[in-house]
Scaffold this motif. Structure first.
Motif, PDB file in Angstrom:
ATOM      1  N   MET A  34      48.131  42.471  22.309  1.00 20.39           N
ATOM      2  CA  MET A  34      47.707  41.895  23.568  1.00 20.39           C
ATOM      3  C   MET A  34      46.422  42.584  24.013  1.00 20.39           C
ATOM      4  SD  MET A  34      49.742  41.577  27.206  1.00 20.39           S
ATOM      5  CE  MET A  34      51.096  40.771  26.403  1.00 20.39           C
ATOM      6  N   PHE A  35      45.538  41.814  24.605  1.00 20.05           N
ATOM      7  CA  PHE A  35      44.295  42.324  25.151  1.00 20.05           C
ATOM      8  C   PHE A  35      44.351  42.221  26.665  1.00 20.05           C
ATOM      9  CE2 PHE A  35      43.289  40.756  20.938  1.00 20.05           C
ATOM     10  CZ  PHE A  35      42.608  41.825  20.391  1.00 20.05           C
ATOM     11  N   LEU A  36      43.601  43.073  27.340  1.00 20.79           N
ATOM     12  CA  LEU A  36      43.582  43.073  28.794  1.00 20.79           C
ATOM     13  C   LEU A  36      42.146  42.951  29.286  1.00 20.79           C
ATOM     14  CD1 LEU A  36      44.931  43.555  31.616  1.00 20.79           C
ATOM     15  CD2 LEU A  36      44.491  45.989  31.228  1.00 20.79           C
ATOM     16  N   ARG A  37      41.930  42.014  30.199  1.00 15.79           N
ATOM     17  CA  ARG A  37      40.661  41.901  30.905  1.00 15.79           C
ATOM     18  C   ARG A  37      40.985  41.883  32.393  1.00 15.79           C
ATOM     19  NH1 ARG A  37      36.771  36.880  29.919  1.00 15.79           N
ATOM     20  NH2 ARG A  37      36.282  38.103  28.068  1.00 15.79           N
ATOM     21  N   VAL A  38      40.368  42.774  33.143  1.00 17.87           N
ATOM     22  CA  VAL A  38      40.501  42.782  34.597  1.00 17.87           C
ATOM     23  C   VAL A  38      39.219  42.154  35.125  1.00 17.87           C
ATOM     24  CG1 VAL A  38      40.752  44.199  36.658  1.00 17.87           C
ATOM     25  CG2 VAL A  38      41.937  44.849  34.545  1.00 17.87           C
ATOM     26  N   ALA A  39      39.336  40.972  35.728  1.00 17.66           N
ATOM     27  CA  ALA A  39      38.165  40.233  36.195  1.00 17.66           C
ATOM     28  C   ALA A  39      38.086  40.291  37.715  1.00 17.66           C
ATOM     29  CB  ALA A  39      38.247  38.785  35.726  1.00 17.66           C
ATOM     30  N   ARG A  40      36.867  40.498  38.200  1.00 16.09           N
ATOM     31  CA  ARG A  40      36.674  40.579  39.647  1.00 16.09           C
ATOM     32  C   ARG A  40      35.289  40.063  40.019  1.00 16.09           C
ATOM     33  NH1 ARG A  40      36.681  46.263  41.581  1.00 16.09           N
ATOM     34  NH2 ARG A  40      34.535  46.033  42.179  1.00 16.09           N
ATOM     35  N   HIS A  41      35.224  39.373  41.125  1.00 19.56           N
ATOM     36  CA  HIS A  41      33.978  38.824  41.652  1.00 19.56           C
ATOM     37  C   HIS A  41      33.286  39.883  42.522  1.00 19.56           C
ATOM     38  CE1 HIS A  41      31.546  35.282  42.111  1.00 19.56           C
ATOM     39  NE2 HIS A  41      31.554  35.364  43.433  1.00 19.56           N
ATOM     40  N   THR A  42      31.967  39.903  42.506  1.00 13.51           N
ATOM     41  CA  THR A  42      31.185  40.852  43.286  1.00 13.51           C
ATOM     42  C   THR A  42      29.929  40.160  43.808  1.00 13.51           C
ATOM     43  OG1 THR A  42      30.122  43.033  43.269  1.00 13.51           O
ATOM     44  CG2 THR A  42      29.924  41.737  41.263  1.00 13.51           C
ATOM     45  N   ASP A  43      29.284  40.767  44.765  1.00 10.51           N
ATOM     46  CA  ASP A  43      28.014  40.255  45.258  1.00 10.51           C
ATOM     47  C   ASP A  43      26.821  40.998  44.671  1.00 10.51           C
ATOM     48  OD1 ASP A  43      29.173  38.298  46.927  1.00 10.51           O
ATOM     49  OD2 ASP A  43      29.468  39.765  48.518  1.00 10.51           O
TER      50      ASP A  43
END
Length: 130
Positions: free
Chosen positions: A1-10
């Motif tokens: 399994m792979f993990l990506r933590v995605a988050r939006h920023t300005d």
């Protein structure tokens, strides 16, 4: 399994500077204008996880509480001390955690978006004993 933590920023530039130049991660890649999003991937080469930060015309809405934290465990006490010194040299303030456990077992800082990050020596201490 792979993990990506995605988050939006300005502000991708500030995020990249913080995670790469302060915390010591690597820029693994990025993209521009993919369905009106720009982004970058930050992590460490060869690992099965990374952070993805995206920016678009939509303003980021960061909703989190004081116990939402990312915890980083440097591999050695030397790495821990070096990271804390880098943070201090860059005038990044440590803050008090709501959970007293993290005040006793690490240092808490905030990234440019206000997310809380704990730098803890605990795993480093265990690795050095083994």
């Amino acid at each position: 399994m792979f993990l990506r933590v995605a988050r939006h920023t300005d502000d991708l530039e500030k995020i990249e500077n913080f995670y790469v130049n302060i915390l010591g991660f690597e820029r693994l890649g990025g993209f521009e204008n993919h369905h009106n999003y720009d982004g970058l991937f930050i992590g460490k080469s060869g690992l099965d996880w990374h952070f993805e930060f995206t920016k678009s015309d939509i303003k980021a809405k960061h909703i989190f509480d004081e116990d939402d934290v990312i915890v980083l465990y440097p591999k050695s006490i030397l790495d821990y001390n070096e990271l804390i010194n880098t943070i201090l040299r860059n005038n990044i303030s440590t803050i008090t955690a709501s959970n007293p456990y993290w005040n006793e077992n690490g240092k808490m800082v905030q990234d440019p978006d206000g997310y809380r990050i704990v730098i803890s020596p605990l795993k480093a201490e265990i690795n050095e004993i083994e």
